[in-house]
Design an enzyme around this catalytic site. Structure first.
Site, PDB file in Angstrom:
ATOM      1  N   THR A  93       0.864  -1.177   0.084  1.00  8.12           N
ATOM      2  CA  THR A  93       0.068  -0.044  -0.133  1.00  8.12           C
ATOM      3  C   THR A  93       0.833   1.240  -0.108  1.00  8.12           C
ATOM      4  OG1 THR A  93       0.045  -0.320   2.625  1.00  8.12           O
ATOM      5  CG2 THR A  93      -1.900  -1.069   1.249  1.00  8.12           C
ATOM      6  N   SER A 132      -2.192  -5.882   5.477  1.00  8.31           N
ATOM      7  CA  SER A 132      -1.327  -4.571   4.960  1.00  8.31           C
ATOM      8  C   SER A 132      -1.889  -3.520   6.066  1.00  8.31           C
ATOM      9  CB  SER A 132      -1.965  -4.341   3.742  1.00  8.31           C
ATOM     10  OG  SER A 132      -1.792  -5.315   2.833  1.00  8.31           O
ATOM     11  N   LEU A 164       5.604  -7.203  12.893  1.00  9.01           N
ATOM     12  CA  LEU A 164       7.089  -7.674  12.829  1.00  9.01           C
ATOM     13  C   LEU A 164       7.861  -6.457  12.379  1.00  9.01           C
ATOM     14  CD1 LEU A 164       7.666  -8.322   9.716  1.00  9.01           C
ATOM     15  CD2 LEU A 164       6.104 -10.146  10.190  1.00  9.01           C
ATOM     16  N   GLU A 166      11.489  -6.050  10.233  1.00 11.25           N
ATOM     17  CA  GLU A 166      12.458  -6.818   9.653  1.00 11.25           C
ATOM     18  C   GLU A 166      13.811  -6.940  10.200  1.00 11.25           C
ATOM     19  OE1 GLU A 166      12.457  -5.184   5.383  1.00 11.25           O
ATOM     20  OE2 GLU A 166      10.184  -4.664   5.478  1.00 11.25           O
ATOM     21  N   LEU A 222      -0.954   2.437  12.735  1.00  9.69           N
ATOM     22  CA  LEU A 222      -0.542   3.512  12.526  1.00  9.69           C
ATOM     23  C   LEU A 222       0.246   4.373  13.800  1.00  9.69           C
ATOM     24  CD1 LEU A 222      -2.995   4.960  10.015  1.00  9.69           C
ATOM     25  CD2 LEU A 222      -1.070   3.604   9.724  1.00  9.69           C
ATOM     26  N   ALA A 226       4.061   5.244  14.288  1.00  8.67           N
ATOM     27  CA  ALA A 226       4.400   6.704  14.576  1.00  8.67           C
ATOM     28  C   ALA A 226       4.919   6.961  15.955  1.00  8.67           C
ATOM     29  CB  ALA A 226       2.847   7.439  14.771  1.00  8.67           C
ATOM     30  N   PHE A 227       4.610   6.267  16.893  1.00  9.82           N
ATOM     31  CA  PHE A 227       5.322   6.486  18.335  1.00  9.82           C
ATOM     32  C   PHE A 227       6.782   5.971  18.111  1.00  9.82           C
ATOM     33  CE2 PHE A 227       2.870   7.674  22.456  1.00  9.82           C
ATOM     34  CZ  PHE A 227       2.021   8.117  21.514  1.00  9.82           C
ATOM     35  N   CYS A 277       7.375   1.287   6.395  1.00  9.19           N
ATOM     36  CA  CYS A 277       6.368   1.596   7.154  1.00  9.19           C
ATOM     37  C   CYS A 277       6.322   2.924   7.679  1.00  9.19           C
ATOM     38  CB  CYS A 277       6.328   0.612   8.336  1.00  9.19           C
ATOM     39  SG  CYS A 277       5.390  -0.977   7.484  1.00  9.19           S
TER      40      CYS A 277
HETATM   41  C1  UDX Z   1       3.716  -5.042   3.653  1.00  7.83           C
HETATM   42  C2  UDX Z   1       2.214  -4.574   4.006  1.00  7.83           C
HETATM   43  O1  UDX Z   1       1.384  -5.313   3.104  1.00  7.83           O
HETATM   44  C3  UDX Z   1       2.013  -3.142   3.892  1.00  7.83           C
HETATM   45  O2  UDX Z   1       0.839  -2.669   3.853  1.00  7.83           O
HETATM   46  C4  UDX Z   1       2.839  -2.631   4.950  1.00  7.83           C
HETATM   47  O3  UDX Z   1       2.757  -1.361   5.405  1.00  7.83           O
HETATM   48  C5  UDX Z   1       4.130  -2.868   4.403  1.00  7.83           C
HETATM   49  O4  UDX Z   1       4.354  -4.201   4.626  1.00  7.83           O
HETATM   50  P1  UDX Z   1       5.191  -5.840   2.350  1.00  7.83           P
HETATM   51  O5  UDX Z   1       4.857  -7.403   2.282  1.00  7.83           O
HETATM   52  O6  UDX Z   1       6.394  -5.428   2.666  1.00  7.83           O
HETATM   53  O7  UDX Z   1       3.847  -5.072   2.479  1.00  7.83           O
HETATM   54  O8  UDX Z   1       5.172  -5.748   0.607  1.00  7.83           O
HETATM   55  P2  UDX Z   1       5.941  -6.196  -0.544  1.00  7.83           P
HETATM   56  O9  UDX Z   1       7.093  -6.992  -0.174  1.00  7.83           O
HETATM   57  O10 UDX Z   1       5.872  -5.267  -1.562  1.00  7.83           O
HETATM   58  O11 UDX Z   1       4.890  -7.347  -1.067  1.00  7.83           O
HETATM   59  C6  UDX Z   1       3.505  -7.120  -1.543  1.00  7.83           C
HETATM   60  C7  UDX Z   1       3.282  -8.195  -2.608  1.00  7.83           C
HETATM   61  O12 UDX Z   1       1.988  -8.056  -2.830  1.00  7.83           O
HETATM   62  C8  UDX Z   1       4.403  -8.238  -3.859  1.00  7.83           C
HETATM   63  O13 UDX Z   1       5.132  -9.247  -3.891  1.00  7.83           O
HETATM   64  C9  UDX Z   1       3.155  -7.917  -4.940  1.00  7.83           C
HETATM   65  O14 UDX Z   1       3.519  -8.451  -6.079  1.00  7.83           O
HETATM   66  C10 UDX Z   1       1.894  -8.289  -4.454  1.00  7.83           C
HETATM   67  N1  UDX Z   1       0.622  -8.042  -5.109  1.00  7.83           N
HETATM   68  C11 UDX Z   1       0.480  -6.618  -5.204  1.00  7.83           C
HETATM   69  C12 UDX Z   1      -0.012  -9.028  -5.460  1.00  7.83           C
HETATM   70  O15 UDX Z   1      -0.008 -10.241  -5.442  1.00  7.83           O
HETATM   71  N2  UDX Z   1      -1.391  -8.672  -5.889  1.00  7.83           N
HETATM   72  C13 UDX Z   1      -1.514  -7.210  -6.345  1.00  7.83           C
HETATM   73  O16 UDX Z   1      -2.581  -6.736  -6.792  1.00  7.83           O
HETATM   74  C14 UDX Z   1      -0.525  -6.239  -5.608  1.00  7.83           C
HETATM   75  C1  UDX Z   2       8.554  -1.276  11.654  1.00  9.26           C
HETATM   76  C2  UDX Z   2       8.038  -1.622  13.259  1.00  9.26           C
HETATM   77  O1  UDX Z   2       9.042  -2.022  14.099  1.00  9.26           O
HETATM   78  C3  UDX Z   2       7.207  -3.063  12.997  1.00  9.26           C
HETATM   79  O2  UDX Z   2       6.448  -3.066  14.329  1.00  9.26           O
HETATM   80  C4  UDX Z   2       6.199  -2.584  11.984  1.00  9.26           C
HETATM   81  O3  UDX Z   2       5.424  -3.841  11.997  1.00  9.26           O
HETATM   82  C5  UDX Z   2       6.805  -2.483  10.451  1.00  9.26           C
HETATM   83  O4  UDX Z   2       7.651  -1.110  10.983  1.00  9.26           O
HETATM   84  P1  UDX Z   2      10.986  -2.326  10.617  1.00  9.26           P
HETATM   85  O5  UDX Z   2      10.740  -1.000   9.627  1.00  9.26           O
HETATM   86  O6  UDX Z   2      11.018  -3.531  10.059  1.00  9.26           O
HETATM   87  O7  UDX Z   2       9.589  -2.406  11.515  1.00  9.26           O
HETATM   88  O8  UDX Z   2      12.268  -1.879  11.501  1.00  9.26           O
HETATM   89  P2  UDX Z   2      12.408  -1.207  12.819  1.00  9.26           P
HETATM   90  O9  UDX Z   2      13.124  -2.106  13.576  1.00  9.26           O
HETATM   91  O10 UDX Z   2      11.323  -0.659  13.401  1.00  9.26           O
HETATM   92  O11 UDX Z   2      13.457  -0.061  12.241  1.00  9.26           O
HETATM   93  C6  UDX Z   2      13.000   0.994  11.327  1.00  9.26           C
HETATM   94  C7  UDX Z   2      14.020   2.049  11.208  1.00  9.26           C
HETATM   95  O12 UDX Z   2      14.266   2.860  12.346  1.00  9.26           O
HETATM   96  C8  UDX Z   2      15.256   1.342  10.788  1.00  9.26           C
HETATM   97  O13 UDX Z   2      15.806   2.382   9.691  1.00  9.26           O
HETATM   98  C9  UDX Z   2      16.279   1.519  11.909  1.00  9.26           C
HETATM   99  O14 UDX Z   2      17.569   1.575  11.749  1.00  9.26           O
HETATM  100  C10 UDX Z   2      15.482   2.727  12.394  1.00  9.26           C
HETATM  101  N1  UDX Z   2      16.017   2.899  13.877  1.00  9.26           N
HETATM  102  C11 UDX Z   2      15.490   1.931  14.930  1.00  9.26           C
HETATM  103  C12 UDX Z   2      16.815   3.667  14.605  1.00  9.26           C
HETATM  104  O15 UDX Z   2      17.298   4.807  13.591  1.00  9.26           O
HETATM  105  N2  UDX Z   2      16.986   3.767  15.622  1.00  9.26           N
HETATM  106  C13 UDX Z   2      16.355   3.076  16.780  1.00  9.26           C
HETATM  107  O16 UDX Z   2      16.652   3.062  17.899  1.00  9.26           O
HETATM  108  C14 UDX Z   2      15.664   2.062  15.987  1.00  9.26           C
END
Ligand code: UDX
Ligand code: UDX
Length: 469
Positions: A93, A132, A164, A166, A222, A226-227, A277
């Site tokens: 999205t 999503s 989760l 990454e 969200l 945001a927090f 995100c």
């Molecule tokens: C997710 C969540 O779905 C998103 O809302 C969240 O905020 C971020 O992470 P993510 O799994 O990371 O998305 O996205 P991505 O790795 O881009 O995977 C989405 C998959 O959906 C892609 O492989 C794409 O090919 C597939 N897709 C997209 C479909 O199969 N059908 C569609 O119509 C659109």
């Molecule tokens: C985030 C949320 O943590 C997860 O719960 C949600 O589902 C998806 O978005 P993600 O984006 O995978 O997960 O990783 P996260 O560990 O949150 O890190 C986000 C970014 O913040 C990274 O670029 C990381 O390097 C940065 N970060 C994180 C900092 O710069 N400092 C910190 O102390 C923690």
């Protein structure tokens, strides 16, 4: 209600790992993950588990156990929808890049397409789950589409946001702080909620499974992001103050984090947060607030993004000013491109924006990242559209060996906190670079004293130069 067959639309960073763990823990449920991207599905089905489309520690083992038993990856979306009792929507999205809400609102076109496809195919009642991250009240839109275009079958819509992170996805899925499930308060809604609770309860204590109404669930996702992002921007704001005043951000983080009301997590200063995100979800929140005329609320949260952009920009500016105000034709090595360690994901990675700023100054960049492919790096830059693909390939090269990447560099910048960077033979690297040997540590990763003793002109986010030397 006993669920026997699950389909997940979207085999990405969220759908793939989440369904793999769900299938591993529920061997009696058939789980089919579908995606329109044939290459992605081929990779999920690859014999060689090193070639899965996503790198996540522990993922290979889970896929190895469940794939072919009750976990399947396919491009046959309609068949999987038809067979399923429960459908997760886990498609991307992205932030809208056109029309109303451009640059802010989430683009829901893939979600809508999924809803329409489900409506078209479904011949039996189904529970549809938003996985999503979505703006609040999206479930209502999905429901409207399903109810008005379906074949008279009944749908229950649940919100089950993913928390989760990454790099730790498998651990986060196996032992989540909480699972959140939002649903309608009607009897049918409650039944659907319970069906999903039962699936998670096969490995998660029931007291950690929280049920709410749909809107609370959607909004909580969200707000959680945001927090978290706000904490990073807050500590990054203080990192700049530390650099100006001589305080050390590591010490400040530790001191405030020991206050149990504040807590130690998400207080690590960095070159800026990235990932798919944080920015997107905050922009979403800002957009929603604006839609309701809540301008102060919108401005408050927007500041988190403004601070993050500033942090990336000032990291690049500091490199330029330290290198005597010109980086034109100078070789700058980037260690790391991923938005954080232990992932090959680069979405919104700080490295992309720092690279772009330095390339605008005609720097020659060499990039090494242990998990990110050359193809991905060029795609990231081409997507920005700042310069032609040819120009991007002329100014930036990707190298597979970190020592080679650093040879003859005028400066080394650390963009991702990969553990292996700490272990490098920095003396050997020092001997191979142009002097003075600048290192800009955007993650406060390396040992400042060690680096200075070797002879590097080492600077780190959140630490005044005089502090280090
Ligand atoms: C997710 C969540 O779905 C998103 O809302 C969240 O905020 C971020 O992470 P993510 O799994 O990371 O998305 O996205 P991505 O790795 O881009 O995977 C989405 C998959 O959906 C892609 O492989 C794409 O090919 C597939 N897709 C997209 C479909 O199969 N059908 C569609 O119509 C659109
Ligand atoms: C985030 C949320 O943590 C997860 O719960 C949600 O589902 C998806 O978005 P993600 O984006 O995978 O997960 O990783 P996260 O560990 O949150 O890190 C986000 C970014 O913040 C990274 O670029 C990381 O390097 C940065 N970060 C994180 C900092 O710069 N400092 C910190 O102390 C923690």
């Amino acid at each position: 209600m006993k669920i026997k067959n699950i389909c997940c639309i979207g085999a990405g960073y969220v759908g793939g790992p989440t369904m793999s763990v769900l299938a591993q823990k529920n061997p009696n449920i058939k789980v089919t993950v579908v995606d329109i991207n044939q290459d992605r599905i081929n990779s999920w089905n690859d014999e060689n588990l090193n070639d899965l489309p996503i790198y996540e520690p522990g993922l290979e083992e889970v896929v190895n156990e469940a794939r072919g038993r009750n976990l399947f990856f396919s491009t046959d979306v309609e068949k999987a929808i038809d067979e399923a009792d429960m459908i997760f929507i886990s498609v991307n999205t992205p932030t809208k890049n056109y029309g109303k809400g451009k640059g802010m609102a989430a683009d829901l076109k893939y979600i809508e397409l999924c809803a329409r496809q489900i409506a078209k195919v479904a011949k039996t009642d189904k529970i549809v789950i938003e996985k999503s991250t979505l703006p609040v009240r999206t479930a209502q839109a999905i429901k409207a589409i399903l109810d008005h275009t379906g074949n008279g079958v009944k749908f229950q819509i649940l919100s089950n946001p993913e928390f989760l992170a990454e790099g730790t996805a498998i651990q986060d899925l196996l032992k989540p702080d909480r699972v959140l499930i939002g649903g309608e308060e009607s009897a049918a809604g409650k039944e659907a909620i319970n069906a999903l609770v039962d699936i998670y309860a096969t490995w998660i204590p029931r007291e950690n499974i929280l049920t709410t109404n749909v809107w609370s669930s959607e909004l909580s996702k969200l707000v959680a992001n945001a927090f978290l992002a706000q904490r990073v921007s807050s500590i990054n704001a203080i990192s700049e103050l530390c650099e100006a005043t001589g305080a050390n951000i590591g010490e400040v983080s530790k001191a405030i984090g020991m206050d149990s009301r504040i807590g130690p997590k998400f207080l690590k200063a960095s070159v800026g947060f990235g990932g798919s995100c944080f920015q997107k979800d905050i922009l979403n929140l800002v957009y929603i607030a604006k839609t309701y005329g809540l301008n102060e609320v919108a401005d408050y949260w927007e500041q988190v993004i403004i601070m993050n952009d500033h942090q990336k920009r000032r990291f690049a500016d500091n490199i330029v000013s330290s290198l005597y105000n010109t980086v034109s034709g100078k070789k700058i090595t980037f260690l790391g491109w991923a938005f954080k360690k232990d992932t090959n994901d680069t979405r919104e990675a700080a490295a992309i924006y720092v690279a772009d700023a330095l390339m605008n100054e005609q720097a020659e960049l060499i990039v090494y990242d242990p998990k990110v492919s050359e193809k991905r790096i060029y795609e990231d830059l081409d997507y920005l559209g700042t310069r032609s693909p040819e120009e991007n390939r002329r100014l930036l090269k990707v190298v597979n060996d970190p020592y080679k990447a650093c040879e003859d560099a005028h400066a080394i910048a650390i963009l991702t906190e990969w553990d292996e960077f700490i272990e490098y033979d920095w003396k050997e690297i020092y001997d191979s670079v142009v002097k003075p040997a600048f290192v800009f540590d955007g993650r406060k990763l390396l040992d400042a004293e060690l680096m200075s003793n070797i002879g590097f002109d080492y600077s780190s986010i959140g630490v005044a130069k005089t502090e280090i030397t």
